[in-house]
Design an enzyme around this catalytic site. Structure first.
Site, PDB file in Angstrom:
ATOM      1  N   ASN A  64       0.810  -1.223   0.000  1.00  0.00           N
ATOM      2  CA  ASN A  64       0.000   0.000   0.000  1.00  0.00           C
ATOM      3  C   ASN A  64       0.843   1.272   0.000  1.00  0.00           C
ATOM      4  OD1 ASN A  64      -2.417  -1.459   0.065  1.00  0.00           O
ATOM      5  ND2 ASN A  64      -2.356  -1.606   2.287  1.00  0.00           N
ATOM      6  N   HIS A 107     -14.476  -1.215   6.538  1.00  0.00           N
ATOM      7  CA  HIS A 107     -13.340  -1.929   7.096  1.00  0.00           C
ATOM      8  C   HIS A 107     -13.640  -2.461   8.494  1.00  0.00           C
ATOM      9  CE1 HIS A 107      -9.230  -2.536   8.669  1.00  0.00           C
ATOM     10  NE2 HIS A 107      -8.897  -2.724   7.407  1.00  0.00           N
ATOM     11  N   GLU A 116     -16.166   4.720   3.393  1.00  0.00           N
ATOM     12  CA  GLU A 116     -14.777   4.886   2.990  1.00  0.00           C
ATOM     13  C   GLU A 116     -14.715   5.653   1.674  1.00  0.00           C
ATOM     14  OE1 GLU A 116     -12.401   1.288   3.167  1.00  0.00           O
ATOM     15  OE2 GLU A 116     -13.851   0.348   4.514  1.00  0.00           O
ATOM     16  N   SER A 132     -11.017  -0.721   0.446  1.00  0.00           N
ATOM     17  CA  SER A 132      -9.682  -1.301   0.390  1.00  0.00           C
ATOM     18  C   SER A 132      -9.597  -2.591  -0.408  1.00  0.00           C
ATOM     19  CB  SER A 132      -9.170  -1.552   1.809  1.00  0.00           C
ATOM     20  OG  SER A 132     -10.026  -2.439   2.516  1.00  0.00           O
ATOM     21  N   ASP A 155     -13.468   7.177   6.041  1.00  0.00           N
ATOM     22  CA  ASP A 155     -12.146   6.571   6.158  1.00  0.00           C
ATOM     23  C   ASP A 155     -11.423   6.780   4.832  1.00  0.00           C
ATOM     24  OD1 ASP A 155      -9.953   4.786   6.140  1.00  0.00           O
ATOM     25  OD2 ASP A 155     -10.922   3.511   7.632  1.00  0.00           O
ATOM     26  N   HIS A 198      -7.145   4.734   1.900  1.00  0.00           N
ATOM     27  CA  HIS A 198      -6.657   4.363   0.572  1.00  0.00           C
ATOM     28  C   HIS A 198      -6.891   5.444  -0.477  1.00  0.00           C
ATOM     29  CE1 HIS A 198      -5.821   0.183   1.772  1.00  0.00           C
ATOM     30  NE2 HIS A 198      -6.832   0.385   2.608  1.00  0.00           N
TER      31      HIS A 198
END
Length: 374
Positions: free
Chosen positions: A48, A134, A178, A182, A207, A210
């Site tokens: 990542n 997540h 998010e 992810s 969130d 990413h």
């Protein structure tokens, strides 16, 4: 064998039977997306480190200077002895980057989500999560003691219906989602979600683990959290929000109050990485450009982020393809349940500014052959 070991052994046997047991594999990371495993040099598409900043000379130098001047550890909770100067500078920069009044750095992104939701919601309140949120968002929601419900993935209409039905029965309400998911790499329809949440007086937590540094354009939420361990190449988590919210977190977020502060090297590295990120738009654009090159060559839906899933189905099939790719010089780890729903085991391909076009093309060709897309 005592009862504890018997329990653990039985659980492990069940995981093994379903090809769901996890094991640690020693891996050495190098610059330029390099990795070494089991004596082989590989090109990693599982990291990542989206902007390749974890090995940037300036980031490494900043970490080294912080260790030299402030030591290896922070020494305690930030409210006791651990609030070294790098943390305040990093928070100022994060707040400026996100356009908020303030920010707070946590020990990790997971710890941030464990603390934020319980500090804002409790018994008699409502938390609504995107169904694919997540695990740490789920953990924080459940720790809060609030009523926890889900809405269908990236479905603003379902969110609106859930709020219309349930919002009148609860005090405060939070919506959790998010910016970039992810395991799927797709992006939330944040404009719609924020509008719906505001209509029902619900507070939205996004969130951005990413997304930051790669695809964080578009509307911002009143609560923007994320991690320092991905595009920023370091370690730690953060929340960007209004000054009153950050001041409340400083006193009431248990995963902040009762945890040792982030080490100086991690904060200094993230601070330098953020400076580089903001100064180099071409670096920021490159992961998405490479991801779209990959999806175009494989006939997959156009990438929305630096993460591209290649769905396989069953866990063993994903493991087999991952092993074949490793034999060909690529590190592409198989993702299996419970991280993803049953029957959707996949290759999770992560693109970085450290990759070059030839590496992406070679991986695409290998994946095409192994998955029948050639």
């Amino acid at each position: 064998m005592d009862s504890l070991d018997a329990f653990a052994t039985g659980k492990l046997e069940a995981l093994e039977a379903g090809r769901l047991r996890r094991t640690l594999v020693p891996t050495e990371r190098g610059s330029g997306a390099a990795a070494a495993r089991r004596g082989r040099t590989l090109v990693s598409f599982s990291c990542n480190d989206y902007l390749g900043l974890s090995h940037h000379p300036r980031v490494i130098a900043a970490a080294q200077a912080a260790v030299a001047s402030h030591g290896a550890g922070s020494g305690g909770s930030r409210l006791v002895t651990g609030d070294h100067p790098y943390l305040g500078a990093l928070e100022d920069s994060l707040a400026r980057h996100k356009g908020t009044e303030a920010a707070l750095v946590f020990g990790s992104g997971y710890l941030a989500n464990l603390g934020i939701t319980p500090a804002l919601a409790g018994r008699g309140d409502l938390v609504l999560l995107d169904a694919l949120s997540h695990a740490c968002m789920w953990a924080g929601a459940r720790l809060s003691g609030a009523r926890v419900l889900t809405f269908r993935h990236n479905d603003p209409g379902d969110l609106a219906a859930q709020l219309a039905e349930n919002r009148p029965h609860y005090g405060r309400a939070l919506v959790l989602t998010e910016r970039v998911f992810s395991m799927d790499g797709n992006r939330a329809p944040l404009g719609d979600i924020l509008g719906i949440a505001e209509t029902f007086d619900a507070w939205t937590l996004v969130d951005d683990a990413h997304g930051i540094g790669v695809v964080e354009d578009g509307p911002r939420a009143p609560l923007e959290m994320g991690t320092l361990s991905k595009a920023l190449g370091s370690y730690g988590g953060y929340l960007c929000a209004s000054r009153p919210v950050i001041d409340l977190m400083t006193s009431r977020a248990r995963s902040f109050v009762y945890t040792t502060g982030l080490p100086p090297a991690s904060a200094a590295a993230a601070l330098e990485a953020l400076t580089i990120l903001e100064a180099e738009p071409d670096r920021r654009a490159r992961p998405l450009t490479l991801a779209r090159r990959f999806t175009a060559r494989l006939g997959l839906p156009e990438a929305e982020s630096a993460v591209v899933p290649v769905l396989v189905g069953e866990a063993q099939a994903a493991l087999d393809i991952s092993a074949a790719l490793e034999a060909s010089g690529f590190l592409v780890v198989a993702i299996r349940p419970p991280t993803v729903p049953a029957g959707t085991a996949r290759l999770r391909v992560a693109f970085s500014a450290a990759h070059d076009e030839a590496q992406v093309d070679a991986l695409a060709e290998a994946v095409a052959v192994l998955t029948g897309r050639a």
